[in-house]
Design a protein around this motif. Structure first.
Motif, mmCIF file in Angstrom:
data_model
loop_
_atom_site.group_PDB
_atom_site.id
_atom_site.type_symbol
_atom_site.label_atom_id
_atom_site.label_comp_id
_atom_site.label_asym_id
_atom_site.label_seq_id
_atom_site.Cartn_x
_atom_site.Cartn_y
_atom_site.Cartn_z
ATOM 1 N N ALA A 42 0.768 -1.164 -0.009
ATOM 2 C CA ALA A 42 -0.043 0.003 0.028
ATOM 3 C C ALA A 42 0.778 1.325 -0.015
ATOM 4 N N VAL A 43 2.078 1.180 0.181
ATOM 5 C CA VAL A 43 3.049 2.097 0.146
ATOM 6 C C VAL A 43 3.368 2.482 -1.405
ATOM 7 N N ALA A 44 3.356 1.424 -2.107
ATOM 8 C CA ALA A 44 3.832 1.732 -3.512
ATOM 9 C C ALA A 44 3.308 2.696 -4.273
ATOM 10 N N PRO A 45 2.064 3.156 -4.124
ATOM 11 C CA PRO A 45 1.173 4.129 -4.954
ATOM 12 C C PRO A 45 1.427 5.461 -4.338
ATOM 13 N N LEU A 46 2.142 5.456 -3.128
ATOM 14 C CA LEU A 46 2.261 6.915 -2.508
ATOM 15 C C LEU A 46 3.467 7.662 -3.421
ATOM 16 N N MET A 47 4.304 6.497 -4.131
ATOM 17 C CA MET A 47 5.610 7.242 -4.631
ATOM 18 C C MET A 47 5.171 7.686 -6.085
ATOM 19 N N CYS A 48 3.852 7.833 -6.454
ATOM 20 C CA CYS A 48 3.289 8.510 -7.705
ATOM 21 C C CYS A 48 2.276 9.256 -7.373
ATOM 22 N N ALA A 49 1.103 8.540 -6.904
ATOM 23 C CA ALA A 49 -0.107 9.244 -6.796
ATOM 24 C C ALA A 49 -0.131 10.234 -5.444
ATOM 25 N N GLY A 50 0.521 9.682 -4.570
ATOM 26 C CA GLY A 50 0.775 10.279 -3.426
ATOM 27 C C GLY A 50 1.424 11.554 -3.223
ATOM 28 N N VAL A 51 2.764 11.502 -3.957
ATOM 29 C CA VAL A 51 3.482 12.489 -3.884
ATOM 30 C C VAL A 51 3.032 13.738 -4.901
ATOM 31 N N THR A 52 2.185 13.401 -5.860
ATOM 32 C CA THR A 52 1.542 14.230 -6.711
ATOM 33 C C THR A 52 0.862 15.177 -6.332
ATOM 34 N N VAL A 53 -0.159 14.706 -5.221
ATOM 35 C CA VAL A 53 -0.953 15.475 -4.519
ATOM 36 C C VAL A 53 -0.370 16.122 -3.103
ATOM 37 N N THR A 113 -1.887 5.190 4.146
ATOM 38 C CA THR A 113 -1.401 4.435 2.876
ATOM 39 C C THR A 113 -2.483 4.575 1.745
ATOM 40 N N ALA A 114 -2.058 4.144 0.550
ATOM 41 C CA ALA A 114 -3.283 4.091 -0.575
ATOM 42 C C ALA A 114 -4.010 2.929 -0.256
ATOM 43 N N ASP A 115 -5.305 3.076 -0.632
ATOM 44 C CA ASP A 115 -6.281 1.898 -0.945
ATOM 45 C C ASP A 115 -6.239 0.989 -2.022
ATOM 46 N N VAL A 116 -5.533 -0.371 -1.908
ATOM 47 C CA VAL A 116 -4.883 -0.911 -3.009
ATOM 48 C C VAL A 116 -5.855 -2.185 -2.943
ATOM 49 N N GLU A 117 -5.808 -2.795 -4.183
ATOM 50 C CA GLU A 117 -6.182 -4.222 -4.747
ATOM 51 C C GLU A 117 -4.926 -4.870 -4.997
ATOM 52 N N VAL A 118 -4.474 -6.080 -4.343
ATOM 53 C CA VAL A 118 -3.154 -6.488 -4.776
ATOM 54 C C VAL A 118 -3.524 -7.821 -5.587
ATOM 55 N N VAL A 119 -2.703 -7.927 -6.563
ATOM 56 C CA VAL A 119 -2.959 -9.111 -7.447
ATOM 57 C C VAL A 119 -1.765 -9.808 -7.809
ATOM 58 N N PRO A 120 -1.617 -11.009 -8.316
ATOM 59 C CA PRO A 120 -0.510 -11.424 -8.752
ATOM 60 C C PRO A 120 -0.059 -10.782 -10.024
ATOM 61 N N VAL A 121 1.432 -10.718 -10.161
ATOM 62 C CA VAL A 121 1.854 -10.264 -11.560
ATOM 63 C C VAL A 121 1.189 -10.988 -12.564
ATOM 64 N N ALA A 122 0.772 -12.177 -12.752
ATOM 65 C CA ALA A 122 0.564 -13.092 -13.579
ATOM 66 C C ALA A 122 -0.850 -12.525 -14.071
ATOM 67 N N LEU A 166 -5.477 9.377 -7.378
ATOM 68 C CA LEU A 166 -4.873 10.535 -6.896
ATOM 69 C C LEU A 166 -5.803 11.302 -5.799
ATOM 70 N N GLY A 167 -6.973 11.265 -6.051
ATOM 71 C CA GLY A 167 -8.030 11.944 -5.419
ATOM 72 C C GLY A 167 -8.214 11.230 -3.757
#
Length: 344
Positions: free
Chosen positions: A152-163, A311-320, A186-187
């Motif tokens: 849930a930290v991963a999206p902070l690196m783009c969406a999070g810092v952009t806002v 953290t971001a609200d995320v849906e984690v999916v396998p890379v496959a 972002l929102g």
């Protein structure tokens, strides 16, 4: 060279496919990172679509977390085993006024992007983090607060810092009235961060069904932007509006919602900006923009999120299942960010 596997664009396809490629050997200030989680951003869709028109393969992914597997001889801030986060900028000229102000996102020579860019040393194209590993300069990696979920930290690196950057630039704090247009990747982070800074937060949406979700994120008010009476009632009430909508739309109603000397900051990068100049003139209002974040702001954001448990609200999916995630993202069928689990 370091052998890596990942997922890359395919000529003539709107998806990605398994791809083997090489990363550079470590330079003295480099980290080799085993990628654990990578966010799926709307810009990845655009990049994959563009790359599909040509023969060159493109590996997307520019917001990720992972563990340090190896360090260069001059690295001092990280050790093997540390969990780090990396965003959409992995280098810059380091000498222009923007870089010297730690605003590498506005580097005058243009920053090196995590994918779709060119390495400043060897000129080779950069490939992203839909992959098992990444090599990055120490200065563009950040420590992940240990008590936060790395996925849930991963999206902070783009969406999070952009806002985050405009929230800090316009000194949002207790008593500030902030509006957020759109509740997506972002929102939803704009709502969380503005609220944690002490602001009163209003979400503007065209969908009544999103009201409960907006309140759950911390919004104080939800206003239907296609309800003219509801919008009229908001005139002259907000100090800052973060407009995260990515499709062209009329910004005039949001300019009218601003109080005197208020600012509307466009973050969604629509193809054009439409507004009535009189709505801008009356009240000495401003239209501004922002994009991504520099190293200082990114580190500040992660520390703030660590202190406030954000953290971001995320849906984690396998890379496959990456192509299913991309297809659902095209339909806006996610709340609020997909994150790929790169480890089986």
């Amino acid at each position: 060279m370091r052998q890596i596997t990942g997922y890359a664009s395919q000529q003539g396809s709107d998806g990605v496919a398994p791809y083997a490629f090489e990363r550079r050997q470590l330079r003295p200030d480099d980290l080799a990172v085993d990628v654990h989680y990578c966010g799926v951003c709307h810009s990845d869709l655009d990049a994959v679509d563009s790359a599909a028109q040509g023969p060159a393969r493109l590996v997307p992914g520019h917001e990720f977390t992972g563990r340090v597997a190896e360090i260069g001889s001059e690295v001092t801030r990280f050790a093997v085993g540390d969990m780090v986060a990396v965003g959409n900028i992995v280098d810059s000229c380091g000498a222009c006024t923007a870089c010297l102000a730690h605003q590498e996102n506005y580097c005058h020579a243009f920053p090196t992007l995590t994918y779709g860019g060119s390495d400043r040393h060897d000129g080779l194209p950069t490939q992203g983090a839909y992959s098992t590993g990444y090599v990055v300069r120490e200065n563009f990696a950040y420590a992940v607060p240990p008590h936060l979920d790395a996925a849930a930290v991963a999206p902070l690196m783009c969406a999070g810092v952009t806002v985050w950057e405009p929230l800090r630039r316009w000194q949002v704090g207790p008593g500030t009235r902030v509006g957020v247009v759109g509740v997506g990747g972002l929102g939803h982070l704009a709502v969380k961060l503005a609220k944690a800074l002490g602001a009163r937060v209003t979400v503007f949406t065209t969908s009544p069904s999103k009201a409960d979700a907006a309140y759950a994120l911390g919004a104080d008010d939800v206003v239907l932007s296609n309800d003219s009476d509801a919008m009229s009632a908001q005139h002259d009430t907000h100090d800052l509006i973060l407009d995260t909508a990515s499709v062209p739309h009329d910004m005039t109603p949001y300019l009218r919602v601003l109080a005197m000397d208020g600012t509307l900051c466009s973050l969604g990068i629509p193809e054009r900006l439409d507004f009535d100049p009189m709505a801008l003139l009356i009240g000495r209002k401003s239209i501004a923009s922002a994009g991504s974040g520099g190293t200082r702001a990114t580190q500040e954001l992660l520390e703030f999120c660590g202190d406030h448990g954000i953290t971001a609200d995320v849906e984690v999916v396998p890379v496959a299942e990456v192509n299913e995630a991309l297809a659902r993202l095209r339909r806006n069928d996610v709340r609020y960010r997909f994150v790929l689990a790169m480890k089986a």
